[in-house]
Motif scaffolding. Structure first.
Motif, PDB file in Angstrom:
ATOM      1  N   UNK A   1       0.837  -1.175   0.000  1.00  0.00           N
ATOM      2  CA  UNK A   1       0.000   0.000   0.000  1.00  0.00           C
ATOM      3  C   UNK A   1       0.887   1.246   0.000  1.00  0.00           C
ATOM      4  N   UNK A   2       0.590   2.192  -0.882  1.00  0.00           N
ATOM      5  CA  UNK A   2       1.398   3.403  -1.009  1.00  0.00           C
ATOM      6  C   UNK A   2       1.081   4.379   0.115  1.00  0.00           C
ATOM      7  N   UNK A   3       2.108   5.077   0.574  1.00  0.00           N
ATOM      8  CA  UNK A   3       1.920   6.100   1.598  1.00  0.00           C
ATOM      9  C   UNK A   3       1.375   7.354   0.942  1.00  0.00           C
ATOM     10  N   UNK A   4       0.543   8.087   1.680  1.00  0.00           N
ATOM     11  CA  UNK A   4      -0.018   9.330   1.167  1.00  0.00           C
ATOM     12  C   UNK A   4       1.013  10.446   1.184  1.00  0.00           C
ATOM     13  N   UNK A   5       0.717  11.497   0.447  1.00  0.00           N
ATOM     14  CA  UNK A   5       1.635  12.634   0.375  1.00  0.00           C
ATOM     15  C   UNK A   5       1.534  13.479   1.639  1.00  0.00           C
ATOM     16  N   UNK A   6       0.306  13.651   2.166  1.00  0.00           N
ATOM     17  CA  UNK A   6       0.109  14.464   3.365  1.00  0.00           C
ATOM     18  C   UNK A   6       0.199  13.586   4.600  1.00  0.00           C
ATOM     19  N   UNK A   7       0.954  14.050   5.595  1.00  0.00           N
ATOM     20  CA  UNK A   7       1.120  13.308   6.835  1.00  0.00           C
ATOM     21  C   UNK A   7       0.695  14.181   8.010  1.00  0.00           C
ATOM     22  N   UNK A   8       0.265  13.554   9.084  1.00  0.00           N
ATOM     23  CA  UNK A   8      -0.129  14.273  10.305  1.00  0.00           C
ATOM     24  C   UNK A   8       1.101  14.409  11.186  1.00  0.00           C
ATOM     25  N   UNK A   9       1.367  15.644  11.638  1.00  0.00           N
ATOM     26  CA  UNK A   9       2.525  15.918  12.491  1.00  0.00           C
ATOM     27  C   UNK A   9       2.055  16.535  13.804  1.00  0.00           C
ATOM     28  N   UNK A  10       2.931  16.525  14.804  1.00  0.00           N
ATOM     29  CA  UNK A  10       2.654  17.128  16.103  1.00  0.00           C
ATOM     30  C   UNK A  10       3.615  18.285  16.326  1.00  0.00           C
ATOM     31  N   UNK A  32      -1.300  18.970  13.159  1.00  0.00           N
ATOM     32  CA  UNK A  32      -1.595  19.546  11.846  1.00  0.00           C
ATOM     33  C   UNK A  32      -1.074  18.583  10.795  1.00  0.00           C
ATOM     34  N   UNK A  33      -1.259  18.925   9.544  1.00  0.00           N
ATOM     35  CA  UNK A  33      -0.755  18.068   8.476  1.00  0.00           C
ATOM     36  C   UNK A  33       0.162  18.882   7.574  1.00  0.00           C
ATOM     37  N   UNK A  34       1.072  18.176   6.913  1.00  0.00           N
ATOM     38  CA  UNK A  34       1.967  18.846   5.979  1.00  0.00           C
ATOM     39  C   UNK A  34       2.202  17.944   4.780  1.00  0.00           C
TER      40      UNK A  34
END
Length: 62
Positions: A1-10, A32-34
């Protein structure tokens, strides 16, 4: 499964982490996400910290 471009960060307050004589125990954290392709470096934003009671720099943590 491919990882998404946007990730959730703290984001964590830098002053709460370094200052031992703060008002209350705890550290201000925001989520937030980046976009990992456009922003590869660690993110740093100025956000309100309820423990410091002012706007401070919040850096990305793992």
């Amino acid at each position: 499964m491919a990882k998404g471009v946007r990730i959730i960060i703290t984001l964590e307050c830098t002053e709460c982490r370094t200052n031992a004589s703060k008002r209350s125990k705890g550290v201000s954290r925001y989520t937030t996400s980046k976009n990992r392709r456009n922003t590869t470096a660690r993110l740093e934003l100025k956000k309100f910290c309820p423990h410091c009671n002012r706007h401070t720099a919040h850096k990305e943590i793992k």
